[in-house]
Design a protein around this motif. Structure first.
Motif, short mmCIF file in Angstrom:
data_model
loop_
_atom_site.label_atom_id
_atom_site.label_comp_id
_atom_site.label_asym_id
_atom_site.label_seq_id
_atom_site.Cartn_x
_atom_site.Cartn_y
_atom_site.Cartn_z
N GLN A 6 52.66 12.21 -7.04
CA GLN A 6 51.74 13.35 -6.87
C GLN A 6 51.91 14.35 -8.02
N LYS A 7 53.17 14.58 -8.41
CA LYS A 7 53.42 15.48 -9.55
C LYS A 7 52.77 14.92 -10.81
N GLN A 8 52.89 13.62 -10.99
CA GLN A 8 52.30 12.99 -12.18
C GLN A 8 50.78 13.08 -12.15
N GLY A 27 55.48 24.97 -19.06
CA GLY A 27 56.40 25.34 -17.98
C GLY A 27 57.70 24.57 -18.00
N THR A 28 58.47 24.80 -16.93
CA THR A 28 59.81 24.20 -16.79
C THR A 28 59.91 23.50 -15.44
N GLY A 29 60.67 22.40 -15.40
CA GLY A 29 60.87 21.68 -14.15
C GLY A 29 60.34 20.27 -14.26
N SER A 30 60.54 19.47 -13.22
CA SER A 30 60.18 18.05 -13.30
C SER A 30 58.67 17.86 -13.43
N THR A 31 57.88 18.68 -12.75
CA THR A 31 56.42 18.53 -12.84
C THR A 31 55.93 18.94 -14.22
N ALA A 32 56.42 20.06 -14.70
CA ALA A 32 56.04 20.53 -16.03
C ALA A 32 56.46 19.51 -17.10
N ASP A 84 52.29 25.13 -15.41
CA ASP A 84 53.68 25.16 -14.93
C ASP A 84 53.73 24.71 -13.48
N GLY A 85 54.88 24.30 -13.03
CA GLY A 85 55.09 23.92 -11.63
C GLY A 85 55.40 25.14 -10.78
N ALA A 86 55.74 24.89 -9.51
CA ALA A 86 56.12 25.97 -8.61
C ALA A 86 56.98 25.39 -7.49
N ASP A 87 57.79 26.23 -6.90
CA ASP A 87 58.58 25.79 -5.75
C ASP A 87 57.79 25.95 -4.46
N GLU A 88 56.92 26.94 -4.42
CA GLU A 88 56.00 27.13 -3.29
C GLU A 88 54.74 27.81 -3.81
N VAL A 96 56.29 31.07 -5.39
CA VAL A 96 57.73 31.25 -5.57
C VAL A 96 58.13 30.30 -6.68
N LYS A 97 58.78 30.84 -7.70
CA LYS A 97 59.24 30.03 -8.82
C LYS A 97 60.69 30.38 -9.14
N GLY A 98 61.31 29.53 -9.98
CA GLY A 98 62.67 29.82 -10.42
C GLY A 98 63.69 28.84 -9.90
N GLY A 99 63.21 27.79 -9.21
CA GLY A 99 64.15 26.76 -8.76
C GLY A 99 64.94 26.18 -9.91
N GLY A 100 64.30 26.12 -11.08
CA GLY A 100 64.98 25.61 -12.27
C GLY A 100 65.64 26.73 -13.08
N GLY A 101 65.58 27.95 -12.56
CA GLY A 101 66.27 29.07 -13.20
C GLY A 101 65.54 29.68 -14.38
N ALA A 102 64.25 29.33 -14.55
CA ALA A 102 63.54 29.79 -15.76
C ALA A 102 62.50 30.87 -15.44
N LEU A 103 62.62 31.51 -14.28
CA LEU A 103 61.54 32.39 -13.81
C LEU A 103 61.17 33.50 -14.79
N ARG A 105 61.37 33.75 -18.26
CA ARG A 105 60.52 33.30 -19.39
C ARG A 105 59.20 32.75 -18.86
N GLU A 106 59.26 32.12 -17.69
CA GLU A 106 58.01 31.58 -17.12
C GLU A 106 57.03 32.72 -16.83
N LYS A 107 57.54 33.82 -16.32
CA LYS A 107 56.63 34.93 -15.99
C LYS A 107 56.13 35.61 -17.26
N SER A 123 53.94 19.02 -1.04
CA SER A 123 55.00 19.67 -0.25
C SER A 123 55.16 21.14 -0.65
N LYS A 124 54.66 21.49 -1.85
CA LYS A 124 54.84 22.87 -2.34
C LYS A 124 53.79 23.83 -1.78
N PHE A 125 52.70 23.24 -1.24
CA PHE A 125 51.60 24.08 -0.74
C PHE A 125 51.90 24.47 0.71
C1 5RP Z 1 61.58 26.40 -12.77
C2 5RP Z 1 60.42 26.45 -11.85
C3 5RP Z 1 59.76 25.15 -11.52
O1 5RP Z 1 58.41 25.24 -11.82
C4 5RP Z 1 59.93 24.88 -10.05
O2 5RP Z 1 61.32 24.91 -9.75
C5 5RP Z 1 59.33 23.53 -9.65
O3 5RP Z 1 60.13 22.51 -10.15
P1 5RP Z 1 59.74 20.99 -9.97
O4 5RP Z 1 58.49 20.75 -10.72
O5 5RP Z 1 60.92 20.24 -10.54
O6 5RP Z 1 59.57 20.71 -8.49
O7 5RP Z 1 60.00 27.47 -11.38
O8 5RP Z 1 62.16 27.67 -12.93
#
Ligand code: 5RP
Length: 233
Positions: A6-8, A27-32, A84-88, A96-103, A105-107, A123-125
Motif C-alpha cells: 500500500q505504501k508503494q 520526506g523521511t521514513g519507509s513510505t517516503a 512525505d509519509g505520516a504516522d497518523e 501526527v509525524k515524527g515516528g522517524g524523529g525527523a519532524l 526538518r519535515e515541518k 492503517s495511518k488513516f
Molecule cells: C518521520 C515521519 C514519517 O513520515 C512517519 O514516521 C511515517 O513513517 P513510515 O512511512 O515509515 O510509516 O514522520 O519522522
C-alpha cells in the motif's frame, strides 16, 4: 495489498503530481523512501529536471546514492511540493509525524512548500488522532523541566499518559539531526490537537511537536485494492 505494498502504491501514484522543473521536498521514513526510489527511476526514464530538499540526513544519503539532484532551503527557499509519509492522518488532513524523529526538518520543509502530499498505507488513516504517541522535539538543556511543563500543558488540553524520552535498548537517548531529544507522548487521544500543538510549542525548551495542522493539502492512501485520494474535509 499488504501495508508495504500500500505504501508503494501510494508512492507510485504520487509521481502523477511531479512535473519537470519542480523543486521537491523529500520526506523521511519507509513510505517516503519508496517514493524517493520511484522518483529517481522516473526522473531518469523521463529526463525530468527535478531538484530535491531532503528532510533528514537519511533521506539525503538515499537520494544521493540514487543520483537525485539535491539542494537546501538557504539556496532554494520556495518549494513547489513536499511528499512525505505520516504516522497518523485524519479526515481534516491533520497529521501526527515524527515516528522517524525527523519532524522538525519535515515541518520546515513542508511549510516552505506550496503543497504537501501525504503518502500512507490505510492503517495511518484514523478517525481521531492520538493512538500513535505524539513526538515532541526538546532541547537537551533542562529537558526534565521542559517535560514537566509538557505534562501540565497536556492536562490543560485534556491529555494524560506517559511521556517517554526516546532511547535505544541500552537507554542511550535518540538524537535528532539537530541534536535534540524526542519525547513520545502516549496520550491515546488528543481532544484538542490545535490547542495542544500551540500550547506545547509555547514551552521554552520545546522546539516543535509532531502535529502538522493546516499543512497537508492532499493525501494518497494505499488500500487493500488500490489507492484513495483524501482532500481536506
Ligand atoms: C518521520 C515521519 C514519517 O513520515 C512517519 O514516521 C511515517 O513513517 P513510515 O512511512 O515509515 O510509516 O514522520 O519522522
Amino acid at each position: 495489498m499488504t501495508p508495504d505494498e500500500q505504501k508503494q502504491a501510494a508512492s507510485r501514484r504520487a509521481l502523477d503530481y511531479v512535473e519537470s522543473g519542480m523543486k521537491l521536498g523529500l520526506g523521511t521514513g519507509s513510505t517516503a523512501e519508496h517514493f524517493v526510489r520511484f522518483l529517481a527511476t522516473h526522473v531518469t526514464e523521463k529526463g525530468l529536471d527535478i531538484v530535491g530538499v531532503p528532510t533528514s540526513e537519511r533521506t539525503a544519503a538515499l537520494a544521493t546514492r540514487l543520483g537525485l539532484r539535491l539542494t537546501h532551503l538557504d539556496e532554494t527557499p520556495y518549494l513547489d511540493l513536499t511528499i512525505d509519509g505520516a504516522d497518523e492522518l485524519d479526515s481534516q488532513l491533520r497529521l501526527v509525524k515524527g515516528g522517524g524523529g525527523a519532524l522538525l526538518r519535515e515541518k520546515i520543509v513542508a511549510t516552505a512548500s506550496d503543497r504537501m502530499i501525504v503518502i500512507a498505507d490505510e492503517s495511518k488513516f484514523v478517525k481521531s488522532l492520538g493512538k500513535f504517541p505524539l513526538p515532541v522535539e526538546v532541547i537537551p538543556f533542562g529537558c526534565e523541566v521542559t517535560m514537566r511543563k509538557m505534562v501540565d500543558v497536556a492536562k490543560d488540553f485534556g491529555c494524560s499518559g506517559k511521556i517517554i524520552r526516546r532511547a535505544d535498548e541500552f537507554d542511550v537517548p535518540f538524537l535528532t539531526d539537530s541534536n535534540n531529544f524526542i519525547y513520545d507522548c502516549h496520550f491515546n487521544l488528543l481532544p484538542d490537537p490545535d490547542g495542544l500543538s500551540a500550547g506545547l510549542n509555547r514551552i521554552a525548551g520545546v522546539v516543535d511537536n509532531g502535529l502538522f495542522i493546516g499543512i497537508a493539502t492532499m493525501a494518497i492512501v494505499g488500500t487493500v485494492t488500490g489507492t484513495d485520494i483524501v482532500s481536506r474535509s
